[in-house]
Structures are given as structure tokens and as C-alpha cells.
Design an enzyme around this catalytic site. Structure first.
Site: not given
Ligand code: APR
Length: 231
Positions: A107, A217, A89, A174
Site C-alpha cells: 500500500h 502481537a 499493508q 489485519t
Molecule cells: N495485536 C494484534 N492485532 C491487533 C492489535 C494488537 N495489539 N490491535 C489491533 N489488532 C487487530 C484488530 O483486531 C484488527 O483485526 O488488527 C486489525 C486491524 O484492522 P484494520 O484497522 O482494518 O487495519 P488493516 O487490516 O491493516 O486495514 C487494511 O485498510 O484502510 C485500509 O489501506 C488501509 O492498509 C489498510 C487496510
């Protein structure tokens, strides 16, 4: 031994490379309103503001380095005895910088510009402007090649095909807040795949996975890959 592994990544896999996530405390959607910078209406209303937002984020990504999680997934792709598909994403290029290939950017990507008039794409300049003329049709209708809310994600036919035949689906970094990516685990399970979540903390869909491991991660992903490659 799996006959194919399908990995979905989100902003969390790039967090330890210094790239802000969206919904964590201090995340991008706590600083900007999606309606101002990440919808077709926002772009129609104020293209300069939208380009500023993406030019700033493109700058942040340019100097970012892939982390141990990106590199571990590239190792898995190279060394595993079955196909390993990476669907992301994310619009950064850290999977590629870490050595991954054929990454499916559902995306879009910061690395390309898109002509809103004729649909052609070209390498993104460091600072993109709406009136940059399209190299193909010359229209001053340049936009980021990023899928905005309300738009169809890219490569969905290919993704559906992959999910309907995979035997292991792994979701990394995610929140499970945005569809259709948040529903991929269901498609994979319907095809008989096992499902695993690797995330800093439980996501909105953690309970839907056969197994969930929580932590950074850069710790979880290399350990998971090492186990698979030792099989
Ligand atoms: N290691 C693993 N996971 C992590 C870390 C880390 N160091 N830091 C944060 N996270 C996790 C958080 O717990 C959260 O569940 O990554 C996730 C980030 O979530 P979002 O900020 O919502 O990002 P994402 O899931 O990629 O968003 C999806 O939403 O805004 C739109 O298009 C945009 O692609 C994006 C989509």
C-alpha cells in the site's frame, strides 16, 4: 521446516507502538471519512486536506518505535533456514526500524513522495505540499506515495509469485476487510501452504485459516517465532 514463510501484516502489528489502526474502536476510519482523505477523487477535490491527513500520520509514525512483534519478525528473517517474505499493508517503517529487510509495501509508504505527473519518487519531506515541485519534472503535482482506495496495490506480480510457492502463510494484525490482501490466504492454500492467523481478535476471515491464535502481537509473534527457531 518450511521451504519459505510468507507473512502479511496489517495495522494491528503497529498498534502497540502507538500507531492507530483503522477499524478498531477509535480507529482512523471512525475519525475520518475514507472518501475525504484516501481516494484519488478526494485528492483531486482537496489536495491540501489529503496532505494534512498524511502529514499528521507521518508525524505520528516518525516518533514511533518498533515493538517486540516487529523485532521478532526481523529475527526470524535473519535466523530461519528458509526465505521469510514480509508483505505489509502498513505504510509505516516500523518493520525496517525493527531490523526487517526487503519489506514489500503493497500500500506504499509514508517515507516517499510521488509525482502525480511523471511517477518519480523521492524521500518524503516532514510536511508534504501539493505544489512542491517534482525534483525530476518540476511539476507541482506532489502526492503521498500511498495506494488509495480504487488504486492498484504495488508489487502484485511479485506477491502472486511468492504466494504461489510458499509453504506457510501467516496473517498478523489485519482485519481481512480489504482486498486483495484479504484473499492472499486463498492463493497460498491453493499452492499447498499451511495458513495461520495471529490477531488480537478473530478477523473477518479467521475461519479460512488452518489455525488462529488471538491476543496482542507483542505476545503472539515472539512466541511463534521462538517455536519456529527452536525447530
Ligand atoms: N495485536 C494484534 N492485532 C491487533 C492489535 C494488537 N495489539 N490491535 C489491533 N489488532 C487487530 C484488530 O483486531 C484488527 O483485526 O488488527 C486489525 C486491524 O484492522 P484494520 O484497522 O482494518 O487495519 P488493516 O487490516 O491493516 O486495514 C487494511 O485498510 O484502510 C485500509 O489501506 C488501509 O492498509 C489498510 C487496510
Amino acid at each position: 521446516m518450511h521451504h519459505s514463510i510468507t507473512i502479511l501484516t496489517g495495522a494491528g502489528i503497529s498498534a502497540e507502538s502507538g500507531i492507530s489502526t483503522f477499524r478498531d474502536p477509535g480507529g482512523i476510519w471512525t475519525q475520518y471519512d475514507i472518501e475525504d482523505v484516501a481516494t484519488p477523487e478526494a485528492f483531486a477535490r482537496n489536495p491540501a486536506l489529503v496532505h494534512d491527513f498524511y502529514n499528521t500520520r507521518r508525524d505520528q509514525v516518525r516518533s514511533a518505535r518498533p515493538n517486540a512483534a516487529h523485532e521478532a519478525l526481523a529475527r526470524l528473517q535473519k535466523s530461519y533456514s528458509a526465505p521469510v517474505h514480509i508483505i505489509t499493508q502498513n505504510v509505516d517503517d516500523l518493520h525496517e526500524k525493527g531490523g526487517a529487510v526487503d519489506v514489500i509495501h503493497m500500500h506504499g509508504s509514508y517515507q516517499t513522495a510521488l509525482c502525480a505527473a511523471c511517477g518519480s519518487r523521492w524521500p518524503a519531506p516532514p510536511a508534504m505540499r501539493h505544489d512542491d515541485p517534482c525534483p525530476s519534472c518540476a511539476a507541482p503535482a506532489t502526492r503521498p506515495d500511498v495506494v488509495w482506495f480504487g488504486e492498484m496495490p504495488y508489487h502484485m506480480d511479485q506477491i502472486d509469485e511468492i504466494l504461489s510457492t510458499t509453504s506457510l502463510f501467516v496473517s498478523i494484525g489485519t482485519s481481512g476487510a480489504v482486498y486483495p490482501a484479504a484473499g492472499f490466504h486463498r492463493l497460498a492454500r491453493a499452492a499447498g501452504a499451511a495458513t495461520l492467523e495471529l490477531n488480537l481478535e478473530p478477523s473477518e476471515i479467521t475461519a479460512m485459516f488452518d489455525e488462529a491464535r488471538h491476543g496482542p502481537a507483542t505476545q503472539l509473534v515472539p512466541a511463534w517465532v521462538a517455536t519456529l527457531l527452536a525447530e
